[in-house]
Write an enzyme that holds these catalytic residues in place. Structure first.
Site, PDB file in Angstrom:
ATOM      1  N   ASP A   1       0.738  -1.190  -0.117  1.00 48.80           N
ATOM      2  CA  ASP A   1      -0.019  -0.104  -0.044  1.00 48.80           C
ATOM      3  C   ASP A   1       1.020   1.161   0.083  1.00 48.80           C
ATOM      4  O   ASP A   1       1.304   1.908   1.116  1.00 48.80           O
ATOM      5  CB  ASP A   1      -0.977  -0.033   0.990  1.00 48.80           C
ATOM      6  CG  ASP A   1      -1.939   1.230   1.162  1.00 48.80           C
ATOM      7  OD1 ASP A   1      -2.474   1.624   2.170  1.00 48.80           O
ATOM      8  OD2 ASP A   1      -1.983   1.720   0.166  1.00 48.80           O
TER       9      ASP A   1
ATOM     10  N   HIS B   1      -1.225  -0.752   6.655  1.00 43.58           N
ATOM     11  CA  HIS B   1      -0.942   0.363   7.231  1.00 43.58           C
ATOM     12  C   HIS B   1      -0.061   0.115   8.551  1.00 43.58           C
ATOM     13  O   HIS B   1       0.067   0.769   9.641  1.00 43.58           O
ATOM     14  CB  HIS B   1      -2.152   0.917   7.734  1.00 43.58           C
ATOM     15  CG  HIS B   1      -2.914   1.864   6.640  1.00 43.58           C
ATOM     16  ND1 HIS B   1      -3.850   2.846   7.012  1.00 43.58           N
ATOM     17  CD2 HIS B   1      -2.392   2.039   5.277  1.00 43.58           C
ATOM     18  CE1 HIS B   1      -4.302   3.267   5.675  1.00 43.58           C
ATOM     19  NE2 HIS B   1      -3.324   2.693   4.705  1.00 43.58           N
TER      20      HIS B   1
ATOM     21  N   GLU C   1      -2.244  10.515  -0.333  1.00 40.57           N
ATOM     22  CA  GLU C   1      -3.563   9.790  -0.475  1.00 40.57           C
ATOM     23  C   GLU C   1      -3.698   9.319   0.887  1.00 40.57           C
ATOM     24  O   GLU C   1      -4.965   9.441   1.314  1.00 40.57           O
ATOM     25  CB  GLU C   1      -3.312   8.697  -1.235  1.00 40.57           C
ATOM     26  CG  GLU C   1      -4.655   7.845  -1.714  1.00 40.57           C
ATOM     27  CD  GLU C   1      -5.295   6.849  -0.572  1.00 40.57           C
ATOM     28  OE1 GLU C   1      -4.113   6.606   0.095  1.00 40.57           O
ATOM     29  OE2 GLU C   1      -6.205   6.337  -0.511  1.00 40.57           O
ATOM     30  N   GLU C   2      -2.729   8.784   1.605  1.00 45.33           N
ATOM     31  CA  GLU C   2      -3.216   8.195   2.960  1.00 45.33           C
ATOM     32  C   GLU C   2      -3.856   9.599   3.836  1.00 45.33           C
ATOM     33  O   GLU C   2      -4.360   9.214   4.939  1.00 45.33           O
ATOM     34  CB  GLU C   2      -1.910   7.835   3.563  1.00 45.33           C
ATOM     35  CG  GLU C   2      -1.299   6.627   2.863  1.00 45.33           C
ATOM     36  CD  GLU C   2      -2.222   5.270   2.915  1.00 45.33           C
ATOM     37  OE1 GLU C   2      -3.254   5.350   3.272  1.00 45.33           O
ATOM     38  OE2 GLU C   2      -1.714   4.243   2.228  1.00 45.33           O
TER      39      GLU C   2
HETATM   40  N1  DTR Z   1      -7.639   3.771   1.068  1.00 44.66           N
HETATM   41  C1  DTR Z   1      -6.724   2.725   0.482  1.00 44.66           C
HETATM   42  C2  DTR Z   1      -7.223   1.338   0.686  1.00 44.66           C
HETATM   43  C3  DTR Z   1      -8.423   0.911   0.368  1.00 44.66           C
HETATM   44  C4  DTR Z   1      -9.519   0.695   1.180  1.00 44.66           C
HETATM   45  N2  DTR Z   1     -10.346   0.332   0.469  1.00 44.66           N
HETATM   46  C5  DTR Z   1     -10.242   0.618  -1.050  1.00 44.66           C
HETATM   47  C6  DTR Z   1     -10.939   0.429  -1.861  1.00 44.66           C
HETATM   48  C7  DTR Z   1     -10.502   0.697  -3.153  1.00 44.66           C
HETATM   49  C8  DTR Z   1      -9.078   1.148  -3.241  1.00 44.66           C
HETATM   50  C9  DTR Z   1      -8.106   1.359  -2.181  1.00 44.66           C
HETATM   51  C10 DTR Z   1      -8.813   1.010  -0.852  1.00 44.66           C
HETATM   52  C11 DTR Z   1      -5.367   3.027   1.140  1.00 44.66           C
HETATM   53  O1  DTR Z   1      -5.279   2.940   2.466  1.00 44.66           O
HETATM   54  O2  DTR Z   1      -4.439   3.706   0.637  1.00 44.66           O
HETATM   55 ZN    ZN Z   2      -3.432   3.293   2.666  1.00 44.00          ZN
HETATM   56 ZN    ZN Z   3      -3.527   2.499  -0.779  1.00 42.71          ZN
END
Ligand code: DTR
Ligand code: ZN
Ligand code: ZN
Length: 446
Positions: free
Chosen positions: A144, A294, A178-179
């Site tokens: 991630d 994470h 993004e986080e």
């Molecule tokens: N928000 C993203 C991880 C994440 C969680 N649900 C989704 C659905 C579609 C794509 C990504 C994600 C992160 O933690 O970067």
């Molecule tokens: Zn993330």
């Molecule tokens: Zn992510």
């Protein structure tokens, strides 16, 4: 079979085509690469090259080293993030991309988006593929989202190696912060003039492509992008599910909110894999798709090679397929259901249905029935179209000698005695043991 629309049973009008236009990123360029040298090149074709897993993992190793050398992370505002940007940019500049580093400020720290345009193609039809490059502060963020970033990078480099000359203009992007709330991509979209934004034919997002306990999720947004991914995975015999962890949870959200067709792939985060999913995909039921989500353990050891390999190739397939030309959604009335329906081996019949509610009169004498069944022995299968009044039309009989895979056909049925509106069903029964499969999609075209 013509491209289809709609991941849920609904009529597709002659919707706007994917083909729109775009110019280079409008951000004040912090640095740009020299334009690509002249190359021998392949004119836009739909056959993507294989994306090397070794090459993708090589980028992950570099991102891991960057995190290790910079406090263990690649988070917004930390040195590891800018070092990640510099790594990716260096590869793209050397490959002939026109790169732009777009700075933004968040939480008192400077963040960066990296935009890479592949010279050429119709800048009135810009296809984008992107991923966030930042990690959380607690770890190196290799799955991630090093996984998505490395897969997008390697696909861009494959475009350069192939000297690919797509019909559409290709733009790749790596997002910051993004986080912290999808900050970088929101900044990019907010600062893109509406005339430029309207020229984006699609945005594909790749956030977490290598989860150790992987699922295969396809975003259920633009139907043409979705079908491109679903067809790819069906072609390699991998069932997919629609991504349900939340539309707003990654960098496709600002594009979707701006009306840009979006799609993408995801292998799962903190949710636990169900037993049905484990049966379908392997892995461990009751365990998170990514137990290191994470966390500090999201390192290069936190990658499922098979999932990363498959998703990298699916990414390249979509880039090649969707950039090769204008993808016109079907005209007239096409109704489709792309939900996967498992077919019990030697068991009872199952159905996939579409609801038609906006037509008048009867169905046509040449009703087109699109059938896409992934199966390991199609001779086991009996397939019927069932009209709203229950009348069954036999499309395919079982045949013990036909051991080939899959049923991918468009049948023509004289349905002129049937009212058009109502629930139409594709009924499939596997009448012999020891081979399995599922309905990948069912469509009707009036
Ligand atoms: N928000 C993203 C991880 C994440 C969680 N649900 C989704 C659905 C579609 C794509 C990504 C994600 C992160 O933690 O970067
Ligand atoms: Zn993330
Ligand atoms: Zn992510």
């Amino acid at each position: 079979m013509a491209p289809f629309a709609s991941s849920t049973p609904r009529r597709t009008a002659a919707a706007a085509a994917l083909a729109l236009a775009g110019l280079l990123a409008t951000a004040a360029p912090a640095a740009t690469a020299a334009p690509a040298a002249a190359r021998t090149s392949s004119v836009g074709t739909a056959a993507a090259p294989d994306i090397s897993l070794t090459a993708v993992k090589g980028h992950l190793t570099q991102l891991q080293s960057i995190a290790t050398a910079n406090g263990g992370n690649r988070a917004h505002g930390r040195p590891g993030y800018k070092a990640s940007i510099d790594y990716v940019k260096g590869k793209l500049d050397a490959a002939g991309f026109t790169t732009t580093v777009q700075p933004f400020t968040y939480n008192g720290a400077t963040g960066y988006n990296l935009i890479a345009d592949w010279p050429g193609g119709d800048t009135n039809q810009v296809l984008m593929a992107g991923s966030h490059l930042d990690s959380v502060t607690s770890g190196p963020g290799i799955n991630d989202n090093g996984s998505g970033s490395a897969a997008v990078l390697e696909t861009a480099l494959a475009v350069s190696r192939a000297g690919y000359r797509p019909t559409k203009h290709l733009r790749f992007a790596w997002w910051g912060a993004e986080e912290l709330g999808i900050i970088g991509s929101k900044h990019y979209v907010a600062n893109l003039p509406s005339t430029e934004r309207a020229k984006l034919s699609g945005y594909m997002n790749f956030d977490m492509l290598g989860s150790p306990n992987a699922g295969y999720f396809v975003y259920d947004d633009d139907p043409v992008i979705e079908k491109t991914f679903k067809d790819y995975f069906a072609g390699i015999g991998v069932p997919t599910e629609i991504e349900t962890e939340g539309d707003g949870r990654s960098d496709h959200a600002p594009f979707m909110n701006a009306g840009v067709p979006v799609g993408g792939l995801f292998t799962g985060a903190s949710r636990a894999k169900t037993s049905a999913q484990a049966q379908k995909w392997g892995g461990t039921a009751g365990q998170a798709f990514d137990r290191c989500y994470h966390s500090s353990c999201d390192t290069t050891s936190n990658i499922n090679d098979t999932a990363l390999n498959r998703n990298s190739d699916a990414l390249a397939h979509a880039v090649w397929t969707l950039s090769a030309g204008t993808t016109e959604p079907p005209t007239g009335g096409t109704y489709q259901n792309t939900a996967d329906v498992a077919i019990p081996d030697g068991g009872t019949a199952v159905t996939s249905s579409v609801t038609v509610g906006d037509r008048t009169g009867n169905a046509p004498a040449a009703l087109k029935v699109g059938v896409d069944i992934v199966h390991t022995y199609r001779g086991d299968l009996v397939v019927d179209l069932v009209a709203p009044d229950g009348t069954a039309y036999r499309l395919k009989n079982s045949s013990s000698g036909d051991s080939a895979d899959n049923v991918r056909e468009t049948y023509t049925v004289d349905a002129s005695s049937e009212t058009a509106n109502g629930v139409w069903k594709l009924r499939v029964q596997d009448v012999a043991r020891y081979d399995t499969g599922y309905v990948n999609s069912f469509s009707l075209t009036f």
